[in-house]
Design an enzyme around this catalytic site. Structure first.
Site, PDB file in Angstrom:
ATOM      1  N   LYS A 168       0.852  -1.197   0.000  1.00 23.15           N
ATOM      2  CA  LYS A 168       0.000   0.000   0.000  1.00 23.15           C
ATOM      3  C   LYS A 168       0.887   1.246   0.000  1.00 23.15           C
ATOM      4  O   LYS A 168       1.889   1.295   0.712  1.00 23.15           O
ATOM      5  CB  LYS A 168      -0.902   0.004   1.248  1.00 23.15           C
ATOM      6  CG  LYS A 168      -1.655   1.324   1.488  1.00 23.15           C
ATOM      7  CD  LYS A 168      -2.666   1.662   0.398  1.00 23.15           C
ATOM      8  CE  LYS A 168      -3.315   3.028   0.614  1.00 23.15           C
ATOM      9  NZ  LYS A 168      -4.154   3.433  -0.552  1.00 23.15           N
ATOM     10  N   CYS A 201      -2.422   9.924  -6.465  1.00 23.48           N
ATOM     11  CA  CYS A 201      -3.514   9.655  -5.515  1.00 23.48           C
ATOM     12  C   CYS A 201      -4.621  10.680  -5.707  1.00 23.48           C
ATOM     13  O   CYS A 201      -4.379  11.877  -5.561  1.00 23.48           O
ATOM     14  CB  CYS A 201      -3.036   9.689  -4.077  1.00 23.48           C
ATOM     15  SG  CYS A 201      -4.442   9.487  -2.971  1.00 23.48           S
TER      16      CYS A 201
HETATM   17  O1  RRO Z   1      -5.709   5.734  -0.719  1.00 21.92           O
HETATM   18  C1  RRO Z   1      -6.398   6.116  -1.691  1.00 21.92           C
HETATM   19  O2  RRO Z   1      -7.459   6.754  -1.561  1.00 21.92           O
HETATM   20  C2  RRO Z   1      -5.989   5.862  -3.072  1.00 21.92           C
HETATM   21  C3  RRO Z   1      -4.707   6.063  -3.554  1.00 21.92           C
HETATM   22 BR1  RRO Z   1      -3.290   6.574  -2.457  1.00 21.92          BR
HETATM   23  C4  RRO Z   1      -4.438   5.878  -4.922  1.00 21.92           C
HETATM   24  O3  RRO Z   1      -3.317   6.059  -5.432  1.00 21.92           O
HETATM   25  N1  RRO Z   1      -5.464   5.489  -5.727  1.00 21.92           N
HETATM   26  C5  RRO Z   1      -6.701   5.290  -5.251  1.00 21.92           C
HETATM   27  O4  RRO Z   1      -7.609   4.948  -6.032  1.00 21.92           O
HETATM   28  N2  RRO Z   1      -6.962   5.475  -3.913  1.00 21.92           N
END
Ligand code: RRO
Length: 312
Positions: free
Chosen positions: A45, A131
């Site tokens: 993650k 993100c």
């Molecule tokens: O954690 C998120 O909300 C998230 C991330 Br970091 C990302 O790169 N892509 C996404 O769809 N959610």
């Protein structure tokens, strides 16, 4: 006999499949389940320097045609994931692993890269520039100047294999500009695409959105985004230096979708929404379906058809 072996940069994997960052990779237990599955490797993650709780729940929903999320970068903090990958890399049975980082500022990204640089980590580091879900923080990779500055600074302090996670682009001029920037750097790979940012799902019966954060706006995944993902893989394969590999991510539900990503030019293929729906057993089905399709088509290796999509 079909051989699914693939290589990326100087690393080799038994098959091209892995999780998309953010799915089934928050805890060491989930990461161990991926390692025990038929995936070729895994990515952690996206981490920030410190633990983050992320956005309020519900923040992820499976939908008939995919998924929507606004997780808000919940994670255990870089040290947790760095300790995990460092602990695994002495085990000869474990493939090279990917470590993802996503700072809330360029300074935080650089701080994390500097931390990784100081360790013995010998896998691949992925800098997430896309993100879509942190309120008040626009995606870096939609700002071309900021992206170039970020990569300048990153490569001045970081000397291990580095890739970037990109958002989808929708205009051919954007592919030209972005590829010109990316081609200036010794990137190991790009990963395309992150979720299609800021979709809005509305349930008509209840007249309500599907997730709580940001009034329901969130990143789309799954079947909704397969053609966008394939377009981004192919457009970048046509424009990037051959030394920069491509991880194709987005919309994979079955072996034919994996095949399509590779036809478009992907070296490896990540699975997000379908992994969220099925769990790590999805990799057993996908490798089998890909193998069956290659057998039917008389292909022995991924190189036999990689990047060879035909035009009319
Ligand atoms: O954690 C998120 O909300 C998230 C991330 Br970091 C990302 O790169 N892509 C996404 O769809 N959610």
């Amino acid at each position: 006999m079909v051989n699914l072996t693939t290589s990326l940069h100087n690393y080799t994997f038994q098959n091209p499949l892995m999780n998309a960052s953010g799915v089934h990779c928050y805890t060491t237990e989930q990461l161990d389940e991926l390692l025990a599955s038929d995936a070729g490797t895994l990515v952690t993650k996206s981490a920030t320097t410190e633990y983050r709780q992320g956005n309020p729940e519900p923040r992820y929903r499976n939908l008939a045609l995919g998924s929507i999320n606004s997780m808000g970068l919940p994670n255990e903090g870089l040290k947790y994931y760095l300790d995990y990958v460092l602990g695994k890399q002495t085990d000869a049975q474990v493939p090279p692993l990917f470590l993802s980082v996503a700072g809330l500022s360029m300074a935080e990204d650089l701080e994390m890269l500097a931390q990784i640089e100081k360790t013995d980590f010998n896998g691949l580091t992925e800098l997430n520039l896309s993100c879509p879900n942190v309120p008040g923080k626009p995606q870096v990779a939609y700002d071309f100047e900021a992206t170039e500055k970020m990569l300048d600074e990153a490569f001045s302090i970081f000397h291990k294999p580095l890739g970037v996670k990109l958002p989808p682009y929708f205009d051919l001029a954007q592919f030209d500009i972005m590829a010109n920037i990316l081609n200036k750097y010794p990137l190991a790979y790009i990963n395309t695409i992150n979720s299609v940012g800021n979709g809005l799902y509305i349930d008509v019966d209840s007249e309500t959105v599907a997730i709580k954060p940001k009034g329901g706006f969130g990143g789309l995944g799954g079947a909704y985004i397969l053609p966008t993902a394939l377009a981004n893989v192919h457009a970048f394969r046509q424009r990037l230096n051959p030394e920069i590999a491509i991880i194709g991510t987005g919309g994979v539900q079955n072996g034919a979708d994996v095949f399509a990503h590779i036809l478009a030019g992907a070296d490896m293929v990540q699975v997000g929404t379908q992994l969220a729906k099925d769990g790590p057993a999805v990799f057993t089905r996908l490798t089998q379906e890909l193998t069956n399709l290659m057998t039917e088509k008389n292909y022995q290796t991924l190189a036999d058809f990689r990047g060879k999509v035909k035009t009319l």
